[in-house]
Structures are given as C-alpha cells and as structure tokens.
Design an enzyme around this catalytic site. Sequence first.
Site: not given
Ligand code: A5P
Length: 223
Positions: A88-89, A97, A115
């Site tokens: 994530k991130g 988060e 994903k």
């Molecule tokens: C934010 O820092 C992330 O952890 C998001 O949760 C992750 O990148 C998923 O994002 P999307 O839903 O936009 O793909």
Amino acid sequence: MAGEAVAKHVKNGMILGLGTGSTAYYAINAIGELVKNGMDLKAVPTSKATQLQAGKLGIPLLTIDDVDHIDLAIDGVDEIDSHFNAIKGGGGALYREKVVATLANEVIWIMDDSKLVNSIGKFPLPVEIAKYGSKQAFSKMQVFGLRPVLRVINGEKFITDNGNYIVDLHLGAPIKIDEVITKISSIVGVLEHGLFIDMCSSIVVGTDEGVKIIKNNDMILVN
Ligand code: A5P
C-alpha cells in the site's frame, strides 16, 4: 462497485477508519450517504484529502488521538497476494493508513481484481523517509540493492501529509518479504514502509462478474 459494496459492513455507532485513494473515494461517498440517512458514526481519516472529502460529506471526524480503537478500517490497496500480504502507499498515505489499520478490530480493503497478484513486488514499494538525512537513507537503500527512486510528481519532490519524502523501491516480484522489511527497518530516517502483512480481515473485489468478498482465514476476526 467495491467502494459502494463495502458500505454494507458499516453499522450504527461505529468508529471507522477512512482510507485514501481512488477506490476509497467511492466508499467514503457511500458512507456519506449513510450519514445523510441518519446513521450515527464517526471516522478517522488517513489523509488530508480524505479528511476534506469526508468533511464535505458531513461525516463526523475524529483525530487519531481521540480514539483508543477503530471498529472498522476501510481502505484501498495496490497489490495483494493470496496470503493477504500487501503493498500500500501508492497515494503516499501509507503511514497514517498503517497506524489506523493497527488500531482497527476489522480491516477491509476494497479493490478491483487487477490488484490480486500471485506475488507482491511488481508494484514499487513505497517507503516514507524523513527529509533530514534523506540522501544518506537513499544511499543505504541503494547499497542494500532495493532500487530506490525518490517520488517526484510534476517535477516536484512528493511531500507526504507528515512532511516527509516517499521513496519507491522497484524490487520486482517475488520479493523476500522478511528480508526486505529487515533491511528497510534498519535504515535511520525511515518512518514506515508500505508492506502490510496479514493486517486485513477481508477484501471486497470488484470484478466483471460482480463484487466478491474474500475472507482472510488465517486471521482471528474480532467482530
Ligand atoms: C494510499 O496511500 C494507498 O495506500 C491506496 O490505498 C492505494 O494506493 C490504493 O489506491 P487506489 O484505490 O487509488 O488504487
């Protein structure tokens, strides 16, 4: 679809963790609808963007210091394998988060089926590092063979909501998770990394055939 479907898991009286990103965006809108229809809930946002969106929707907000637990954290994810190891991130909100996820009795991630991967690591692993000493932390990552790239957006170094930089590690899949965590954690200046290992209770996945819910059987669900 996943963003809207997850709202069914939200119950009256809950303290929610609200994730960040393009999928979480839809979940937050759906939660805003619940509040508009009279549901009593409060939420801790994981980023300034989410705080702004939730605030506009009238969702009552708390700070992380206001709570001793979160009933349900809802968030997106960048990559997840069948053991519920995840990266994530991508949006740079990984630190908040992770704090919110670790306080939560239940964590649900929402996503589309792109994903879901056999092994994580193709998606560059975000690491949040302090500005001070960032050059040295970056060099150490290079020495460790972690293939770091400082995140730059529109020609500017990306700054997190905590005032730090993000370095994306282009590791490639599969990764040796424990080894990567050990290396990253040994570097002074690292605030947190985007490996979320066994932190999630279930996932809600939008697919061409509709929404699928997959539970993490290895986890003991509190609720
Ligand atoms: C934010 O820092 C992330 O952890 C998001 O949760 C992750 O990148 C998923 O994002 P999307 O839903 O936009 O793909």
